[in-house]
Enzyme design. Structure first.
Site, PDB file in Angstrom:
ATOM      1  N   VAL A  91       0.827  -1.205   0.000  1.00 13.87           N
ATOM      2  CA  VAL A  91       0.000   0.000   0.000  1.00 13.87           C
ATOM      3  C   VAL A  91       0.863   1.256   0.000  1.00 13.87           C
ATOM      4  O   VAL A  91       0.571   2.220  -0.721  1.00 13.87           O
ATOM      5  CB  VAL A  91      -0.965  -0.006   1.201  1.00 13.87           C
ATOM      6  N   ARG A 129      15.902  -0.172   4.020  1.00  9.90           N
ATOM      7  CA  ARG A 129      16.143   0.941   3.100  1.00  9.90           C
ATOM      8  C   ARG A 129      16.596   0.456   1.725  1.00  9.90           C
ATOM      9  O   ARG A 129      16.274   1.057   0.694  1.00  9.90           O
ATOM     10  CB  ARG A 129      17.199   1.873   3.688  1.00  9.90           C
ATOM     11  N   GLU A 155     -10.086   6.277   5.933  1.00  9.96           N
ATOM     12  CA  GLU A 155     -10.971   5.711   4.913  1.00  9.96           C
ATOM     13  C   GLU A 155     -10.493   4.343   4.437  1.00  9.96           C
ATOM     14  O   GLU A 155     -11.287   3.427   4.221  1.00  9.96           O
ATOM     15  CB  GLU A 155     -11.075   6.661   3.718  1.00  9.96           C
ATOM     16  N   VAL A 170     -11.352   0.503   6.018  1.00 11.67           N
ATOM     17  CA  VAL A 170     -12.578  -0.278   5.848  1.00 11.67           C
ATOM     18  C   VAL A 170     -12.939  -0.373   4.367  1.00 11.67           C
ATOM     19  O   VAL A 170     -13.115   0.647   3.697  1.00 11.67           O
ATOM     20  CB  VAL A 170     -13.767   0.347   6.617  1.00 11.67           C
ATOM     21  N   GLY A 221      -1.899 -15.696  -3.339  1.00 10.14           N
ATOM     22  CA  GLY A 221      -1.708 -14.422  -2.668  1.00 10.14           C
ATOM     23  C   GLY A 221      -2.977 -13.769  -2.156  1.00 10.14           C
ATOM     24  O   GLY A 221      -2.950 -12.643  -1.660  1.00 10.14           O
ATOM     25  N   GLU A 251      -3.071 -14.748   3.573  1.00 13.05           N
ATOM     26  CA  GLU A 251      -1.759 -14.686   4.198  1.00 13.05           C
ATOM     27  C   GLU A 251      -1.294 -16.087   4.588  1.00 13.05           C
ATOM     28  O   GLU A 251      -2.096 -17.025   4.714  1.00 13.05           O
ATOM     29  CB  GLU A 251      -1.833 -13.812   5.461  1.00 13.05           C
ATOM     30  N   ASP A 274     -10.484  -9.659  11.309  1.00 15.18           N
ATOM     31  CA  ASP A 274     -10.350  -8.522  10.397  1.00 15.18           C
ATOM     32  C   ASP A 274     -11.709  -7.872  10.147  1.00 15.18           C
ATOM     33  O   ASP A 274     -11.840  -6.642  10.197  1.00 15.18           O
ATOM     34  CB  ASP A 274      -9.732  -9.005   9.087  1.00 15.18           C
ATOM     35  N   LYS A 317     -13.166  -3.903  11.234  1.00 19.70           N
ATOM     36  CA  LYS A 317     -13.833  -2.983  10.316  1.00 19.70           C
ATOM     37  C   LYS A 317     -15.250  -2.667  10.787  1.00 19.70           C
ATOM     38  O   LYS A 317     -15.715  -1.526  10.654  1.00 19.70           O
ATOM     39  CB  LYS A 317     -13.838  -3.578   8.913  1.00 19.70           C
ATOM     40  N   GLY A 342      -5.732  -4.622  -1.731  1.00 24.00           N
ATOM     41  CA  GLY A 342      -4.815  -4.518  -2.854  1.00 24.00           C
ATOM     42  C   GLY A 342      -4.175  -3.155  -2.928  1.00 24.00           C
ATOM     43  O   GLY A 342      -4.655  -2.174  -2.346  1.00 24.00           O
TER      44      GLY A 342
END
Length: 430
Positions: free
Chosen positions: A15, A48, A131, A134, A189, A192, A203, A207, A304
């Site tokens: 992300v 890094r 935002e 959820v 994928g 997990e 999860d 939410k 995603g």
């Protein structure tokens, strides 16, 4: 054009990289839309040297993201690390206290600490936005908190975990069992390596806690949510559900009534004709009901790089425009501590799967237990003669109370003819 909004990003995973891509590739478009440039000035991540497919050489590097709070040239911190506590919570607290707005995709953080962080943000006069926490690319927080603000919300529910929805969809389309589909989802994928948070409903519960607060103006209360996952769903349940006109979905549902706040996460049978029953694969969907708008339906990708990063950047743009709304759309001091409704008080119909030895008197024993507790049946099926002489008995009850049906199942589980723990799935006539 006014001064740029200077942004620091903590976490450069999928992300975080997506946020960098959007802010850099749409730099001019975003500046035109919010009236000022948005500039990434600093980043922090665990490694890094890792090649992330984006150039980060032009940003100041911090080994410790907590140092963001001390930098005068940072206006806004984006947290994409994850976890309800630890560095994520410290970064949120320290950034807000230092007068920096804060944007996160971290549902666990907001579900557990949303009310306290909202208070800190308001006291500091800065923004707290989430935002992306959820339903990924569905702008459901803004839709409920702003677009539906004229309504008293009655009910909010939805499919909030793409992994579970993908697994249930594949179980139906292939006829495979949960374990086989989960393994394939991990290979592709979609799941997990440790799928616990997804398949056990945690999860979704994170939410739901956030959605409840936005919809009803209540304090986030994750610990009061009833949570049940999909591990025990078998291919036979998918098949029998379809046979009687239903599809199984993992739902999160919240309702505020005169008796308190009902929050629950569990597999549910929904009628095939319901729009939410048609949501497949890794998509999410949310239904919100208000007193003047009746029912609204939102569907989109729930996870995603692209969808989640898009939601993060939308929050950044709002802040660049000067929007400093209360994090839960009412002042933090006015968030209500709602009385949780016990799961035992839930009323509805139930699907029950029993695995029993096929011998005389089995059905009579089962129905006797149900009769003694005033549970009436709408459907009874006997399926699957097996080599070991066992069969599945499928029951669908009329409306009854949760505590009654669970007491009956506990007694039925003790019958000598019952081989496995009974499975129950709540039927939601939404």
């Amino acid at each position: 054009m006014t001064n740029s909004l200077k942004v620091a990003i903590a976490g450069l995973g999928t992300v975080g990289v997506g946020v960098v891509k959007i802010l850099e590739s749409h730099k001019d478009l975003i500046a035109a839309r919010c009236g000022r440039p948005i500039e990434i000035v600093a980043v922090s991540a665990s490694n890094r040297a890792r090649d992330r497919g984006v150039d980060i050489s032009g940003y100041q590097w911090f080994d410790n993201a907590l140092d963001f709070a001390e930098q005068d040239n940072i206006d806004l911190v984006v947290e994409l690390i994850g976890g309800s506590d630890g560095i994520a919570k410290e970064l949120a607290q320290q950034s807000l206290e230092a007068g920096k707005s804060f944007v996160t995709a971290n549902k666990a953080l907001i579900a557990h600490h949303g009310a306290s962080l909202a208070t800190t943000a308001q006291e500091a006069g800065v923004a707290l936005r989430y935002e992306a926490a959820v339903a990924g690319g569905i702008p459901i927080i803004k839709a409920v908190g702003e677009g539906l603000a004229a309504n008293k919300m009655n009910l909010i529910y939805g499919i909030l975990n793409g992994t579970c929805n993908y697994i249930l969809t594949q179980m139906e389309s292939t006829g495979q069992g949960f374990g086989d589909v989960l393994a394939e989802a991990q290979r592709l994928g979609y799941a997990e390596a440790d799928p616990t948070f997804d398949v056990d409903g945690i999860d979704t519960a994170h939410k739901l806690a956030i959605l409840s607060s936005v919809a009803f103006g209540t304090e986030t209360d994750f610990n009061s949510i009833y949570v049940e996952g999909i591990r025990r769903i078998e291919a036979v349940d998918i098949e029998y559900a379809r046979e009687i006109g239903y599809r199984i979905k993992l739902l999160g549902l919240a309702r505020l009534g005169s008796n308190g706040l009902e929050q629950r996460v569990h597999p549910a049978m929904v009628k095939l004709e319901e729009p939410i029953a048609q949501v497949e694969d890794a998509f999410n969907a949310v239904v919100a009901e208000g007193d003047f708008i009746d029912r609204t339906f939102y569907q989109g990708r729930g996870a995603g790089e692209g969808p989640t990063a898009s939601a993060v950047v939308a929050d950044i743009i709002d802040i660049a425009r000067g929007h400093m709304d209360a994090p839960f759309f009412v002042p933090a001091s006015e968030l209500v501590k709602a009385e949780p409704v016990p799961m035992d008080d839930h009323e509805g119909a139930f699907y029950i799967r029993l695995h029993v030895q096929e011998r005389p008197g089995v059905i009579a024993d089962i129905t006797s237990v149900l009769k003694d507790r005033n549970v009436s049946l709408d459907v009874m099926l006997q399926k699957g003669h097996e080599l070991d002489g066992s069969v599945y008995v499928i029951l669908v009850t009329h409306v009854t109370r949760e505590n009654i049906i669970m007491g009956a199942l506990q007694e039925i589980a003790g019958l000598s003819s019952v081989q496995d723990e009974p499975l129950t799935i709540r039927i939601e006539n939404l």
